[in-house]
Write an enzyme that holds these catalytic residues in place. Structure first.
Site, mmCIF file in Angstrom:
data_model
loop_
_atom_site.group_PDB
_atom_site.id
_atom_site.type_symbol
_atom_site.label_atom_id
_atom_site.label_comp_id
_atom_site.label_asym_id
_atom_site.label_seq_id
_atom_site.Cartn_x
_atom_site.Cartn_y
_atom_site.Cartn_z
ATOM 1 N N ARG A 156 71.032 6.712 29.604
ATOM 2 C CA ARG A 156 71.166 5.429 30.595
ATOM 3 C C ARG A 156 71.781 4.171 29.888
ATOM 4 N NH1 ARG A 156 64.301 5.738 30.701
ATOM 5 N NH2 ARG A 156 64.386 7.196 32.355
ATOM 6 N N LEU A 189 61.622 -0.277 39.078
ATOM 7 C CA LEU A 189 62.486 1.097 38.623
ATOM 8 C C LEU A 189 62.558 1.918 39.784
ATOM 9 C CD1 LEU A 189 63.301 2.450 36.124
ATOM 10 C CD2 LEU A 189 60.935 3.307 35.937
ATOM 11 N N GLU A 245 65.313 7.895 37.365
ATOM 12 C CA GLU A 245 66.374 8.588 37.027
ATOM 13 C C GLU A 245 66.290 10.090 37.642
ATOM 14 O OE1 GLU A 245 67.366 8.070 32.938
ATOM 15 O OE2 GLU A 245 67.854 10.278 32.754
ATOM 16 N N ARG A 303 67.016 5.186 24.097
ATOM 17 C CA ARG A 303 66.041 6.358 24.408
ATOM 18 C C ARG A 303 66.245 7.213 25.599
ATOM 19 N NH1 ARG A 303 62.156 6.910 28.240
ATOM 20 N NH2 ARG A 303 62.023 4.714 28.826
ATOM 21 N N PHE A 353 67.145 15.871 33.862
ATOM 22 C CA PHE A 353 66.850 14.129 33.526
ATOM 23 C C PHE A 353 68.139 13.679 32.851
ATOM 24 C CE2 PHE A 353 64.016 10.606 33.728
ATOM 25 C CZ PHE A 353 63.292 10.720 34.910
ATOM 26 N N HIS A 359 67.674 -0.024 32.277
ATOM 27 C CA HIS A 359 67.561 1.320 33.051
ATOM 28 C C HIS A 359 68.792 1.056 34.148
ATOM 29 C CE1 HIS A 359 66.490 4.333 35.798
ATOM 30 N NE2 HIS A 359 65.469 4.786 34.854
ATOM 31 N N HIS A 381 64.244 -2.409 30.686
ATOM 32 C CA HIS A 381 63.513 -1.315 30.704
ATOM 33 C C HIS A 381 62.472 -0.882 29.587
ATOM 34 C CE1 HIS A 381 61.705 2.133 33.046
ATOM 35 N NE2 HIS A 381 62.198 2.992 31.846
ATOM 36 N N GLN A 401 66.669 -1.341 25.942
ATOM 37 C CA GLN A 401 67.332 -0.409 27.110
ATOM 38 C C GLN A 401 67.283 -1.110 28.263
ATOM 39 O OE1 GLN A 401 65.571 3.332 28.629
ATOM 40 N NE2 GLN A 401 67.413 4.332 27.660
#
Lengths: 576, 232
Positions: free
Chosen positions: A283, A249, A252, A391, A116, A239, A349, A237
């Site tokens: 991100r 979404l 990732e 994050r 990730f 994304h 996000h 954030q």
């Protein structure tokens, strides 16, 4: 009116709220309030995984995870909290497995793990397999598993109750909440020794978002109105891979499994910006890479999107590990990801900011970490801060399980010695006045018009790249919307399931969140993590290695700074 | 393009019975039915009432009857439905208002099958082992989002309110076939009663209705077979 008395009330039935409830169930008299049915909570939309350094497929250590979390957060992370997060992640994931969560498995039957963004081995050497997952529906499995446990433990659920107010005594203790039961319109006072806010985020303040329509920041805005600060609100954030225009979404995990971002020329552009981690850079950075490509005219057909390319992946891998997101591409875009690239753009996000708490989930009031007795928060609504300025993927699920559990356990210790604080003399006064006001306005603008105006300006001026000129414009627009809100009118004047009313109430909460985001973003004259200022492009540790606290006072907004806790990792330049 | 939504409306505070009302909306072919309904609510008539949240088919809030079939309003696009679309609440449960139905009985049936892992052998510092094949055995039924599309498509549910319904059986299946679970016999006993699996007449409406593509009828058959042949 209805009056209930509990030891503790938990508002929000996503991962954090349910995890706390399970700690308390059977040991204290608790209620869980949710404006939806619990399994509809937005935790269920999480896809890719939940990180823990189990080391099931390759060597890993909690300290590597902690380093990645701190660096990913651009050193704004409180490192004592990050240590708790990454140490306890291991045990928390095992607890989920013991509760029955159906993780994907390795050939020898252990929890499988995958790569990730921003998660590395040995302090940044290269990607590591740390994300425990269940196909691309890990959040679904978490919410289902925790709801199942709630049923098993006979948790008392107040479903489809809309939060209207949080109650405090004159000497600053939390003593309950006021809710509206959707089905009847009845107002309920829930009197308790402790309240946990676990209402999630507020992505709906932006036009393009991955967030559910319920993500309107009610649990952040209402205490904020009552004098509780919000922390680090400027860090929101985006994304990188939302479905073009819709914002839905695409995990990732698609890139963790080998997917590649390509610009209009077909170039895999991420490696130009992040030579080591490439498409798996954090991100905030990947969203900026996309912004740069689009700005330079290298979007697909010169437009404002790029492609997520999975066409080189084995079709059976796509079916086994990414079934849901590829289904979304088929359903909403008519694109077959096995043979065609998917149009994507950054999507709003996740809120790194929220109600400031300590590592026990207790809400704090100031830079001295003064607590509000009986008042807790966990999950996306809270800011511990383990995510700092950005994050890492999978860490939201870790956060809500680890800190939901810690908050629940701390409440369990707090309750036996705490006395039930008295309620304010007319606890429902504010809530009733607000509702009567909305129901009795003869004519005015629709909530939807104001909401759309807010979402447009926030997307346009306060998203991936910001500057003072644009944000001042946004601030003026938010002020105008706040003023117009006083005159909005709704069509539905009934009491039964009045969603016209609840949408208007939600808009009020979103205006507060938007205002706090803009205030923080204007004040912070530097670029860090998800907060990128075109007019202040570098990080400024001398002035801004600090959290912001924003207070709503009768004299306007006040900003204060709170120091960052640094234990292990000194701030360095962030390269991937 | 212009599309007419024909929506079944009912407000208990003002209406003696439900009636259809028509709205003309201007939509893109790729819009979701939910987008069209939002357009009605936000631009024309704020009293229109329905549940919704995630808007992409994973939270299970907005199951309703669209052109006679149970669908999630956020997972079906306008282009699949023609110029006139009929939208009604799910059948079988009491209507609270417009498209909002009373879900109490649905969740009661779900809870009745003990939808949680029953196992008292959790190891302390490691996970339970489960092979990929054992995990695959119950994968299909882990996808359930409790939207009630299956249960309210079942003619048996419409006429027999004691029948637990497809969704509850799907969630029982999810645990009965999980190698870690020890409650299979208990759940099978529950499903072997008058209100259990034997009410099912294999009509396949549930499979057709499931927005998650779960083979619901097959799962019910597997539970029946487990009862007949004691395969668990």
């Amino acid at each position: 009116m209805a009056y209930h008395r509990f030891d503790a009330v938990i508002v929000g039935a996503g991962g954090a709220g349910l995890m706390a409830a399970i700690q308390l169930a059977g040991k204290a008299n608790i209620a869980v309030v949710s404006k939806l049915y619990p399994p509809r909570s937005h935790t269920g939309a999480a896809q890719g995984g939940i990180s823990a350094s189990l080391g099931n497929t390759e060597e890993d250590h909690w300290k590597w995870h902690m380093f990645d979390t701190v660096k990913g957060g651009d050193y704004l992370v409180d490192q004592d909290a990050a240590e708790v997060l990454c140490r306890e992640a291991v045990d928390a994931v095992l607890e989920l497995e013991h509760m029955g969560l159906p993780f994907n498995r390795t050939p020898d039957g252990r929890i499988d793990q995958r790569r990730f963004g921003g998660h590395t081995r040995n302090y940044g050497e290269g990607p590591v397999r740390r994300a425990c997952y269940a196909a691309d529906r890990t959040g679904h499995m978490i919410i289902q598993t925790l709801y199942q446990q709630g049923i098993k433990h006979n948790v008392n659920f107040l479903d489809e109750h809309h939060l209207l107010d949080v109650l405090f005594t004159d000497d600053g203790r939390c003593c309950g909440v006021v809710t509206m039961e959707q089905r009847t319109g009845e107002i309920h006072t829930v009197h308790a020794k402790a309240v946990l806010i676990a209402t999630g985020g507020f992505g709906r303040v932006f036009k393009v978002t991955s967030n559910a329509m319920a993500g309107t920041g009610d649990g952040c805005a209402i205490p904020y109105r009552r004098g509780v600060p919000l922390m680090d609100m400027e860090f929101y954030q985006f994304h990188p891979t939302g479905i073009y225009k819709l914002g839905i979404l695409l995990s990732e995990a698609a890139r963790g499994e080998g997917g590649i971002l390509r610009n209009g020329a077909g170039e895999a552009f991420a490696e130009r910006y992040a030579p080591t981690l490439k498409d798996l850079a954090p991100r905030d950075m990947v969203s900026r890479f996309i912004h740069e490509e689009v700005k330079a005219g290298r979007g697909v057909n010169g437009e404002d999107f790029v492609h997520l390319d999975l066409t080189h992946l084995p079709p059976e891998l796509i079916d086994a590990k990414l079934p849901d997101i590829t289904d979304f591409a088929r359903t909403y875009l008519g694109v077959e990801p096995k043979t065609e690239p998917i149009p994507i753009q950054p999507t709003a996000h996740y809120a790194m900011g929220g109600l400031p708490t300590d590592v026990e989930g207790r809400v704090i009031l100031d830079e001295e970490s003064r607590i509000v007795p009986g008042f807790y928060s966990a999950g996306e609504a809270a800011c511990v801060s383990v995510h700092g300025a950005n994050r890492l993927g999978t860490n939201s699920l870790v956060d809500l399980v680890v800190f939901g559990r810690r908050a629940g356990r701390h409440m369990l210790g707090f309750l036996p010695d705490a006395e039930l604080p008295p309620l304010p003399s007319d606890p429902e006064f504010t809530a009733r006045a607000q509702i009567a006001d909305l129901l009795n306005r003869p004519k005015g603008e629709r909530a939807s018009e104001l909401r759309e105006a807010m979402q447009e300006v926030m997307m346009d001026k306060v998203s991936v790249v910001r500057d003072a000129v644009g944000m001042t414009e946004a601030q003026r627009e938010i002020d105008r919307i706040r003023l117009a809100y006083k005159n909005l009118a709704i069509d539905d004047r009934g009491t039964c399931f009045n969603t016209d009313l609840s949408e208007a109430l939600e808009l009020g909460c979103m205006i507060d969140c938007a205002e706090a985001i803009v205030a923080g973003a204007l004040a912070r004259e530097e670029s860090r993590g998800a907060h990128f200022r075109d007019d202040f492009q570098t990080r400024d540790d001398k002035n801004w290695l600090a959290h912001t606290l924003v207070y709503r006072t009768s004299g306007g907004l006040q900003m204060r700074k709170k120091p960052v806790t640094i234990t292990e990792f000194e701030p360095k330049e962030r390269k991937y | 393009m212009e599309v007419t939504l024909r929506i079944k409306r009912y407000n208990p505070e003002t209406d003696a019975k439900a009636a259809f009302k028509e709205y003309v909306v201007d939509v893109e072919p790729t819009d979701r039915v939910l987008d069209a309904m939002n357009q009605v609510k936000w631009k024309h008539d704020g009293t229109l009432t329905y549940r919704r949240s995630c808007a992409h088919g994973v939270c299970g809030s907005d199951a309703m009857r669209i052109n006679g079939r149970n669908r999630l309003a956020c997972k079906i696009l306008m282009k699949e439905l023609g110029k006139k679309i009929t939208i009604e609440p799910l059948i079988g449960y009491k209507v609270i208002k417009d498209l909002v139905i009373d879900m109490d009985q649905f969740f009661d049936s779900y809870k009745a099958v003990k939808p949680y892992l029953i196992a008292d052998d959790a190891p302390s510092a490691v996970e339970r082992r489960q092979s990929p094949e054992q995990r695959e055995r119950y994968d299909d039924t882990t996808k359930c989002i409790l939207c009630a599309a299956c249960t309210t498509s079942c003619p048996i549910t419409w006429t027999n309110e004691r029948f637990v319904g497809p969704a509850a059986i799907v969630n029982a299946h999810r645990f009965i076939f999980d190698s870690r679970d020890q409650g299979g016999a208990e759940r099978l006993r529950i499903l072997n009663t008058q209100s259990g699996v034997w009410r099912c007449r294999t009509i396949f409406n549930c499979t057709d209705a499931c927005p998650r593509g779960i083979e619901v009828t097959k799962a019910i058959e597997e539970v029946k077979r487990a009862l007949l042949f004691e395969t668990v």
